[in-house]
Design an enzyme around this catalytic site. Structure first.
Site, PDB file in Angstrom:
ATOM      1  N   GLN A 128       0.856  -1.195   0.000  1.00  0.00           N
ATOM      2  CA  GLN A 128       0.000   0.000   0.000  1.00  0.00           C
ATOM      3  C   GLN A 128       0.892   1.246   0.000  1.00  0.00           C
ATOM      4  OE1 GLN A 128      -2.227   0.182   3.609  1.00  0.00           O
ATOM      5  NE2 GLN A 128      -3.444   1.931   2.999  1.00  0.00           N
ATOM      6  N   GLU A 246      -9.532  -1.285   5.867  1.00  0.00           N
ATOM      7  CA  GLU A 246      -8.447  -1.445   6.834  1.00  0.00           C
ATOM      8  C   GLU A 246      -8.989  -1.303   8.255  1.00  0.00           C
ATOM      9  OE1 GLU A 246      -5.292   1.481   6.420  1.00  0.00           O
ATOM     10  OE2 GLU A 246      -3.823   0.037   7.139  1.00  0.00           O
TER      11      GLU A 246
HETATM   12  C1  LIG Z   1       2.951  -1.270  11.567  1.00  0.00           C
HETATM   13  C2  LIG Z   1       2.727  -0.190  10.544  1.00  0.00           C
HETATM   14  C3  LIG Z   1       2.498  -0.536   9.225  1.00  0.00           C
HETATM   15  C4  LIG Z   1       2.265   0.463   8.279  1.00  0.00           C
HETATM   16  N1  LIG Z   1       2.095   0.087   6.987  1.00  0.00           N
HETATM   17  C5  LIG Z   1       1.846   1.027   6.042  1.00  0.00           C
HETATM   18  C6  LIG Z   1       1.681   0.651   4.673  1.00  0.00           C
HETATM   19  O1  LIG Z   1       1.809  -0.524   4.297  1.00  0.00           O
HETATM   20  N2  LIG Z   1       1.427   1.610   3.787  1.00  0.00           N
HETATM   21  C7  LIG Z   1       1.296   2.923   4.126  1.00  0.00           C
HETATM   22  O2  LIG Z   1       1.008   3.740   3.254  1.00  0.00           O
HETATM   23  N3  LIG Z   1       1.499   3.322   5.421  1.00  0.00           N
HETATM   24  C8  LIG Z   1       1.769   2.400   6.383  1.00  0.00           C
HETATM   25  N4  LIG Z   1       1.986   2.783   7.688  1.00  0.00           N
HETATM   26  C9  LIG Z   1       1.993   4.205   8.012  1.00  0.00           C
HETATM   27  C10 LIG Z   1       0.813   4.661   8.843  1.00  0.00           C
HETATM   28  O3  LIG Z   1      -0.364   4.735   8.077  1.00  0.00           O
HETATM   29  C11 LIG Z   1       1.182   6.012   9.449  1.00  0.00           C
HETATM   30  O4  LIG Z   1       2.313   5.798  10.280  1.00  0.00           O
HETATM   31  C12 LIG Z   1       0.065   6.616  10.258  1.00  0.00           C
HETATM   32  O5  LIG Z   1      -0.981   7.007   9.420  1.00  0.00           O
HETATM   33  C13 LIG Z   1       0.567   7.842  11.055  1.00  0.00           C
HETATM   34  O6  LIG Z   1       1.220   8.733  10.228  1.00  0.00           O
HETATM   35  P1  LIG Z   1       2.683   9.309  10.567  1.00  0.00           P
HETATM   36  O7  LIG Z   1       3.551   8.156  10.942  1.00  0.00           O
HETATM   37  O8  LIG Z   1       3.092  10.164   9.429  1.00  0.00           O
HETATM   38  O9  LIG Z   1       2.491  10.181  11.863  1.00  0.00           O
HETATM   39  P2  LIG Z   1       1.878  11.694  11.928  1.00  0.00           P
HETATM   40  O10 LIG Z   1       0.601  11.731  11.148  1.00  0.00           O
HETATM   41  O11 LIG Z   1       2.974  12.628  11.526  1.00  0.00           O
HETATM   42  O12 LIG Z   1       1.579  11.797  13.440  1.00  0.00           O
HETATM   43  C14 LIG Z   1       2.573  12.132  14.417  1.00  0.00           C
HETATM   44  C15 LIG Z   1       1.882  12.306  15.760  1.00  0.00           C
HETATM   45  O13 LIG Z   1       0.954  13.409  15.686  1.00  0.00           O
HETATM   46  C16 LIG Z   1      -0.355  12.990  16.054  1.00  0.00           C
HETATM   47  N5  LIG Z   1      -1.368  13.694  15.237  1.00  0.00           N
HETATM   48  C17 LIG Z   1      -1.376  13.815  13.882  1.00  0.00           C
HETATM   49  N6  LIG Z   1      -2.471  14.497  13.485  1.00  0.00           N
HETATM   50  C18 LIG Z   1      -3.179  14.785  14.611  1.00  0.00           C
HETATM   51  C19 LIG Z   1      -4.419  15.461  14.839  1.00  0.00           C
HETATM   52  N7  LIG Z   1      -5.136  15.945  13.833  1.00  0.00           N
HETATM   53  N8  LIG Z   1      -4.839  15.569  16.118  1.00  0.00           N
HETATM   54  C20 LIG Z   1      -4.123  15.070  17.156  1.00  0.00           C
HETATM   55  N9  LIG Z   1      -2.925  14.422  16.988  1.00  0.00           N
HETATM   56  C21 LIG Z   1      -2.470  14.278  15.731  1.00  0.00           C
HETATM   57  C22 LIG Z   1      -0.385  11.509  15.754  1.00  0.00           C
HETATM   58  O14 LIG Z   1      -1.378  10.835  16.518  1.00  0.00           O
HETATM   59  C23 LIG Z   1       1.028  11.086  16.130  1.00  0.00           C
HETATM   60  O15 LIG Z   1       1.128  10.899  17.529  1.00  0.00           O
HETATM   61  C24 LIG Z   1       2.252   1.828   8.655  1.00  0.00           C
HETATM   62  C25 LIG Z   1       2.519   2.179   9.978  1.00  0.00           C
HETATM   63  C26 LIG Z   1       2.781   1.189  10.922  1.00  0.00           C
HETATM   64  C27 LIG Z   1       3.087   1.598  12.324  1.00  0.00           C
END
Ligand SMILES: Cc1cc2nc3c(=O)[nH]c(=O)nc-3n(C[C@H](O)[C@H](O)[C@H](O)COP(=O)(O)OP(=O)(O)OC[C@H]3O[C@@H](n4cnc5c(N)ncnc54)[C@H](O)[C@@H]3O)c2cc1C
Length: 393
Positions: A128, A246
């Protein structure tokens, strides 16, 4: 609320148990998970076995490889399957539960024909390609660009956290086709052959020593227009179909993960002198029981043909936090060397819980979802919703 299987559900469970006893027992040999190629070959073989019986797509029509079954039957199968040591996980379900349902909803007949059955049989694995360094929780912030050139789209950008991209044959990709449209409107959805020139997969080394995620760099990658899914600019709609699949996850409580009673047993077994905080244990047990009954409630609504909706988010939120606290307590009881035993449930729980609190919606995003869509509280202020993406900071 009814905790028992209905007569037909009990009959289906019996049938599934018999089949699993015959086919799942002894399916994995001792070293099958020692290297990724052997493990993936086994995972494909297990998926093919399920597909032959209709267990790979229980809810689909029989003519398309399913069983004409119910969501409840699907949950029963997952429940029973999780009692066996068989290779199931995102390397297969990204294809079967995310990519294929999205293609069946928005794809062309040719796309559905090309991808559905081979994916169901485990011949094609998917990844994905959604998240980027600045697009995770705020997925509509995707910056990877897709520019039309003749019959192709030329893609440039970077994805991150792409689970199992290193073994995937195909990927589902969200890219920006119109930076002058508003954030959610300028996106388009594609499928990508992961072996194309211009796709570079770089594995990320995890603390556990293995690599399940990757960075994926897309450089002048050419995708033929026939691999665009849905209309140009409808990418967000397609991505929502993927994400709904998902997040609707009320599947089995995995037998591979630990519970409070197992921790108490472990503490009694050891002469480490470490004692358990009785109030904390009582609190964790209460959370665990609450989750169990909440799950029964979701299952009852599935069994009645209803869709649980946003309330299902509560289950993942509480479960991930409970698992993390429980595993951290196991670390206190056994000490680090105790947790490092190969295949230890608590070690797996400790490593997995942190990821689970982020994947498929972070704790905060799920809390927002519950506040807005379950409790009806005012929505977050979203200042960049109605301006062209090119003007978003
Ligand atoms: C095990 C695992 C598998 C994954 N596999 C995939 C995959 O196959 N394909 C893919 O595309 N992605 C994948 N991901 C990515 C996943 O979708 C993202 O990590 C997730 O959406 C969070 O985004 P970020 O890591 O950019 O964190 P951010 O969005 O940058 O968030 C950072 C922090 O800010 C907080 N935050 C953000 N926005 C807000 C808000 N509006 N209000 C309050 N707090 C907020 C979050 O809760 C978090 O604590 C995977 C992640 C994991 C952990």
């Amino acid at each position: 609320m009814d905790f028992n299987d209905s007569t037909s559900e009990a009959e289906f469970r019996g049938q599934v148990r018999t089949w699993l006893d015959t086919h799942a027992k002894g399916f994995m040999s001792p070293n099958d998970d020692a290297d990724v190629d052997t493990f993936i070959a086994k995972a494909k073989a297990w998926q093919a076995k399920k597909a032959r019986e209709g267990y790979a797509a229980i809810r689909w029509p029989k003519a398309e490889g399913g069983l004409d079954g119910t969501p409840m039957q699907e949950v029963i199968f997952q429940d029973e399957e999780s009692r066996h040591d068989v290779p199931v996980g995102p390397f297969v379900t990204i294809g079967t539960q995310l990519a294929v349902p999205t293609l069946r909803t928005h794809g062309t007949p040719e796309q559905i024909e090309q991808f559905t059955q081979p994916t169901l049989r485990g011949e094609l694995l998917w990844c994905q390609l959604f998240s980027e360094p600045s697009a995770g929780s705020d997925l509509a912030n995707v910056r990877t660009r897709a520019v039309k050139d003749g019959d192709d789209w030329v893609i440039n950008g970077q994805k991150v956290w792409t689970s199992w991209a290193h073994v995937a044959d195909w990927g589902i990709l969200l890219a920006r086709t119109d930076p002058e449209a508003t954030k959610h409107k300028g996106l388009t959805f594609f499928v990508v052959d992961m072996r194309s020139v211009g796709v570079e997969v770089r594995p990320i080394q995890q603390v556990s020593g293995v690599s399940e995620f990757n960075e994926v760099f897309l450089t002048d990658l050419r995708i033929p227009d026939r691999y665009r899914v849905g209309a140009v600019g409808d990418g967000w709609k397609c991505a929502m179909t993927t994400l709904m699949n998902e997040r609707v996850n009320v599947g089995g409580e995995s037998q591979a993960l630990p519970n409070v009673l197992e921790l108490i047993e472990r503490a009694q077994d050891r002469s480490t002198g470490a004692s358990l905080d009785r109030f904390k244990m009582a609190q964790l047990l209460t959370q665990e029981m609450g989750l169990r009954y909440f799950r029964f409630r979701l299952l009852t609504s599935l069994s009645k043909g209803e869709t649980p909706g946003p309330i299902a988010a509560m289950s993942k939120l509480v479960y991930a936090n409970t698992l993390q606290e429980l595993s951290a307590m196991a670390l206190d009881v056994t000490g680090l060397p105790g947790l490092q035993a190969e295949g230890d449930k608590f070690q797996h729980g400790y490593e997995w819980a942190a990821a689970l609190r982020i994947a498929g919606g972070t704790d905060e995003i799920l809390r927002n979802q519950i506040a807005e869509r379950v409790l009806g509280m005012p929505g977050e202020i979203r200042v960049d919703k109605n301006i062209p993406f090119s003007q978003c900071r």
